[in-house]
Enzyme design. Sequence first.
Site, short mmCIF file in Angstrom:
data_model
loop_
_atom_site.label_atom_id
_atom_site.label_comp_id
_atom_site.label_asym_id
_atom_site.label_seq_id
_atom_site.Cartn_x
_atom_site.Cartn_y
_atom_site.Cartn_z
N LYS A 182 -1.43 -2.94 -9.62
CA LYS A 182 -1.47 -3.10 -8.16
C LYS A 182 -0.22 -2.44 -7.60
O LYS A 182 0.90 -2.70 -8.08
CB LYS A 182 -1.47 -4.61 -7.82
CG LYS A 182 -1.55 -4.90 -6.35
CD LYS A 182 -2.98 -4.96 -5.87
CE LYS A 182 -3.12 -4.86 -4.37
NZ LYS A 182 -3.10 -3.48 -3.84
N LYS B 299 8.26 -7.11 -9.00
CA LYS B 299 7.92 -7.63 -7.67
C LYS B 299 6.62 -8.43 -7.76
O LYS B 299 6.53 -9.56 -7.27
CB LYS B 299 7.73 -6.43 -6.73
CG LYS B 299 7.35 -6.82 -5.33
CD LYS B 299 7.00 -5.60 -4.48
CE LYS B 299 8.04 -4.51 -4.55
NZ LYS B 299 7.90 -3.52 -3.47
N LYS C 10 1.67 2.44 -9.24
CA LYS C 10 2.00 3.14 -7.98
C LYS C 10 1.40 4.52 -8.05
O LYS C 10 1.18 5.06 -9.15
CB LYS C 10 3.52 3.25 -7.83
CG LYS C 10 3.99 3.56 -6.43
CD LYS C 10 4.06 2.31 -5.55
CE LYS C 10 4.36 2.66 -4.12
NZ LYS C 10 4.63 1.45 -3.31
N ASP D 138 1.47 2.88 1.51
CA ASP D 138 2.94 2.96 1.38
C ASP D 138 3.34 4.00 2.42
O ASP D 138 2.59 4.25 3.38
CB ASP D 138 3.34 3.36 -0.04
CG ASP D 138 4.84 3.20 -0.30
OD1 ASP D 138 5.30 2.09 -0.55
OD2 ASP D 138 5.58 4.22 -0.23
N SER E 270 -1.70 -8.44 -0.10
CA SER E 270 -2.77 -7.63 -0.69
C SER E 270 -3.53 -8.46 -1.73
O SER E 270 -4.76 -8.38 -1.82
CB SER E 270 -2.19 -6.39 -1.38
OG SER E 270 -1.99 -5.36 -0.44
#
Length: 447
Positions: free
Chosen positions: A92, A116, A128, A168, A379
Amino acid sequence: MDVDKTVKGYYDQILTRNAGEPEFHQAVAEVLDSLKYVLRKDEHYADDGLIQRLTEPERQIIFRVPWIDDNGQVQVNRGFRVQFNSVLGPYKGGLRFHPSVNLGIIKFLGFEQIFKNSLTGLPIGGGKGGSDFDPKGRSDREVMRFCQSFMTELHRHIGDKIDVPAGDIGVGGREIGYLFGQYRRMTGRHESGTLTGKGLNWGGSLVRTEATGYGTVYFTQEMMAAHNERMHGARIIVSGSGNVAIYAIQKAQELGATVVAFSDSSGFVSTPDGVDVELLKDVKERRRERVSVYATEATGATFHEKGNIWDIDADVALPCATQNELDGESAKMLADHGVRYVAEGANMPCTPEAIEVFRKRKIAFAPGKAANAGGVATSALEMQQNASRDSWSFDYTDKRLRDIMRNIFRSCDETAKEFSVEGDYVAGANIAGFRKVADAMLAQGVI
Ligand code: NDP
């Protein structure tokens, strides 16, 4: 075990194996520094090549993204998806469209995302992606054609149980819409849980747009309360004027603070009497203009093309633009101007030199992997709503976000105390995030 020597060995290997990726080196160095505390207490975290595995992505996908611009010319960009660690759940993490994007930047962001996501307490792994495509100055049709080409390749690597991208820098509601449309077309399935940040009438969640900025402010509130201070009446500098910055400004002002400056890459605007959030949203979100336009239309605001946004009197600084935007010199300016709290709304916006200044000058500092985790947490709440085909109210979702941010703060604070580094939220966040991931990796074997 000589912990310093062992950790240096890990880091040297990272430098050799990942040449030319300074942002990735920087992110790993910060985590390894905190892990020294853990390894001194618990040597078994060095077992089974755990640290070497944790710093090596499970999978890295790089692909060509050809598309046709409005003049009929073929343009070629590069797409990336780094699937870093799926031990806690599906990968994620967001997609970034910005000309500066390269593999090293995506790896740094994916690596940060592991810890995170672990801190949120929700079942999500770290990943990412993005592209060196620059949406700025492109028409909606060009952005659509780019997104369709990007997803034509990406769709085979993602899915609600595999990898769930989001937005992002440069990827907001418009881009997520085009990406989701193409995913639906390529797969023939309306799989809402494959992307987050969706529109509200096709599977999106209330509060997702606001979540990163709001969450950063909620975290800052907790940090201030731990030092017996309140946000009400505080003067706050917020860098950036994108998704994270706008909603950090909005929530801080709702809580009685005054935001005295914000920025974009063309300069900054000083706003001693506070920010007119509706005007800022109109300028940035609807008209997609530069911040100088805000200054010409607002009363009491001044645009500065030169100068430094951190050179202003304030109590709190929230860097919400991009990596390494706040260096050692700027950190000294903040300290001299009376700033007592810094929380990273962006990912790694403060350089190691800046963080060192905060330590020396006793400025409470919250790293992005803790302070900006509200975005990915919401999310994950969007994924929960998609899985149960439900949609929650704004107030309920906002309360969940607030509780998650409070828990992340507690976890950082208590972990720092456990390791005798009270108030060091960097170590607290890294250690708390790491232990959950590491325990799961040890339990699941050498994968
Ligand atoms: P946006 O694209 O919405 O906004 C980015 C803002 O930062 C813009 O104001 C942009 O100005 C500015 N900016 C970007 N690059 C630079 C640069 N090189 N120099 C100066 N200013 C720059 O992105 P987001 O608000 O979504 O993201 C901001 C940060 O927050 C990033 O670090 C991102 O990784 C992080 N983050 C975002 C989350 C989210 O949910 N969106 C979640 C967690 C972290 P300009 O328009 O002039 O380029």
